[in-house]
Design a protein around this motif. Structure first.
Motif, short mmCIF file in Angstrom:
data_model
loop_
_atom_site.label_atom_id
_atom_site.label_comp_id
_atom_site.label_asym_id
_atom_site.label_seq_id
_atom_site.Cartn_x
_atom_site.Cartn_y
_atom_site.Cartn_z
N HIS A 263 0.81 -1.14 -0.10
CA HIS A 263 -0.10 -0.11 0.09
C HIS A 263 0.88 1.11 -0.13
O HIS A 263 1.29 1.77 0.97
CB HIS A 263 -0.92 0.01 1.15
N GLU B 195 6.10 8.35 -9.28
CA GLU B 195 7.06 8.08 -10.38
C GLU B 195 6.57 6.82 -11.05
O GLU B 195 6.97 6.69 -12.20
CB GLU B 195 8.48 8.04 -9.90
N CYS C 102 -0.38 9.75 6.69
CA CYS C 102 -0.46 10.38 5.36
C CYS C 102 -1.27 11.57 5.35
O CYS C 102 -2.19 11.32 6.18
CB CYS C 102 -0.85 9.26 4.26
N TRP D 8 -4.76 8.38 6.13
CA TRP D 8 -4.61 7.08 6.65
C TRP D 8 -3.34 6.93 7.34
O TRP D 8 -2.48 7.98 7.25
CB TRP D 8 -4.66 6.01 5.53
N MET E 195 0.03 4.54 9.82
CA MET E 195 0.43 3.01 10.09
C MET E 195 1.53 3.36 10.92
O MET E 195 1.92 4.17 11.23
CB MET E 195 1.15 2.53 8.70
N PHE F 86 4.07 12.97 2.76
CA PHE F 86 4.68 13.18 1.50
C PHE F 86 5.95 13.92 1.67
O PHE F 86 6.88 13.96 0.69
CB PHE F 86 3.69 13.93 0.82
N SER G 298 8.26 12.69 3.48
CA SER G 298 9.20 11.26 3.48
C SER G 298 9.65 11.05 2.10
O SER G 298 9.36 9.85 1.68
CB SER G 298 8.83 10.22 4.39
N ILE G 299 10.50 11.71 1.61
CA ILE G 299 10.88 11.44 0.14
C ILE G 299 11.65 10.06 -0.02
O ILE G 299 12.48 10.08 0.91
CB ILE G 299 11.64 12.71 -0.39
N LYS G 300 11.39 9.41 -1.11
CA LYS G 300 12.06 8.15 -1.44
C LYS G 300 13.06 8.27 -2.47
O LYS G 300 13.29 9.26 -3.13
CB LYS G 300 11.01 7.24 -2.10
#
Ligand code: MTE
Length: 317
Positions: free
Chosen positions: A75, A80, A134, A138, A140, A232, A234-236
């Motif tokens: 989830h 991108e 988020c 939602w 977690m 958002f 927490s950039i990947k």
């Protein structure tokens, strides 16, 4: 929040053989053979920085019930690749994550392009169990494996002009198709923090989760985790970290400044223009599980509220 304080690299400090095995797998998966870092030096003893008074992460203890790994891995938001939360699990597997380098530049004494394995060879990996909220309401609870961003920034020696930190995701439309097809967001994905937020001990660079290396769909090989801000931030898949003397220009804030503030601190009293933020759906709950009341700063107010002093949080949302 529970923070386990075992260091990943030293077996003598880890008593549980299962944990030790998992850590070894992480190190293997992430770093191959660990090399002695080139170009990164340790902070001078006795050096004082304005953020040194901030609370240390290992004093925090709050029991949290961890969300199932299956849910967290299936989830994901990874625009991108897709706007569908289930599809990045498959689509992101095409992202090559080894080798991986990170450019660190701007207001630092030691700019450079650093190999991830060199960075990791200088860091102690720990497990940090954090709430994650988020902006879509939602939430977690995730056991991340990583190290404080501050610990990396100190090694490159921020200059006094460093006021903000800007992070950039890999840009490669051949691998990340939505960077080519989707003009809604400006690519590459960029996020940013104020310098004191970046230096706060709760702010992590994560390289793993659930006792293993970070799945590609969750941001491998290196992502930011800022637990008191909307997800958002927490950039990947970070490839660039720039220390700036002016505010960072961030993707969501540029796209819709009235909806996604630069600060993006979790705040039940500041609704998104299109929905309330005062409660959240917890991943893993059933249809009957009541929504959780969202907490100011996602429950980390004791640790981070002082960063915002008298700031009007409705204006600087
Ligand atoms: N980073 C990049 N590069 N691209 C993204 O689409 N999504 C963000 C954030 N980091 C995103 C990103 C959003 S909106 C959220 S909620 C979190 O990642 C989700 O993290 P997760 O997919 O691991 O749950």
């Amino acid at each position: 929040m529970i923070i386990k304080t075992q260091k990943a690299i030293l077996s003598s400090e880890i008593t549980d053989p299962l944990i030790f095995k998992q850590r070894r797998q992480i190190i293997k998966a992430l770093a191959g053979s660990l090399l002695v870092g080139k170009g990164i030096t340790s902070v001078r003893a006795g050096e004082k920085a304005p953020w040194d008074h901030l609370p240390k992460a290992d004093v925090l203890t709050k029991a949290l019930s961890v969300t199932s790994a299956e849910l967290v891995k299936n989830h994901t938001n990874y625009y991108e690749f897709t706007f569908n939360k289930a599809d990045a699990t498959t689509l992101a597997q095409s992202l090559p994550t080894d080798p991986w380098s990170i450019e660190i530049s701007g207001e630092v004494e030691k700019p450079g392009v650093y190999h991830l394995e060199d960075i990791l060879s200088q860091q102690s990996l720990q497990e940090y169990i954090y709430r994650f909220r988020c902006v879509e309401a939602w939430s977690m609870v995730v056991p991340w494996i990583g190290f404080p961003l501050a610990s990396l920034l100190k090694t490159v020696k921020p200059l006094s002009g460093a006021k903000f930190v800007q992070f950039t995701t890999l840009y490669d439309p051949k691998i990340m198709p939505k960077q080519r097809d989707n003009a809604m967001l400006e690519w590459p994905y960029v996020e940013g923090l104020r310098m004191d937020e970046a230096m706060h001990p709760l702010t992590l660079l994560a390289v793993g989760m659930y006792g293993d290396s970070l799945p590609k769909q969750n941001g491998a090989p290196l992502r930011l985790v800022v637990p008191w801000k909307y997800g958002f931030k927490s950039i990947k898949a970070i490839v660039k970290i720039e220390l700036l003397n002016k505010p960072a220009l961030t993707t969501w804030n540029k796209m819709a400044p009235s909806e996604y503030g630069f600060y993006a601190n979790v705040n039940p009293d500041v609704p998104h223009p299109r929905w309330s933020q005062n409660s959240e759906r917890q991943l893993g709950g059933s249809f009957f599980t009541p929504r959780r009341q969202t907490e100011l700063f996602n429950g980390y107010a004791d640790q981070v509220a002082s960063l915002y002093g008298d700031m009007d949080l409705r204006r600087f949302f």
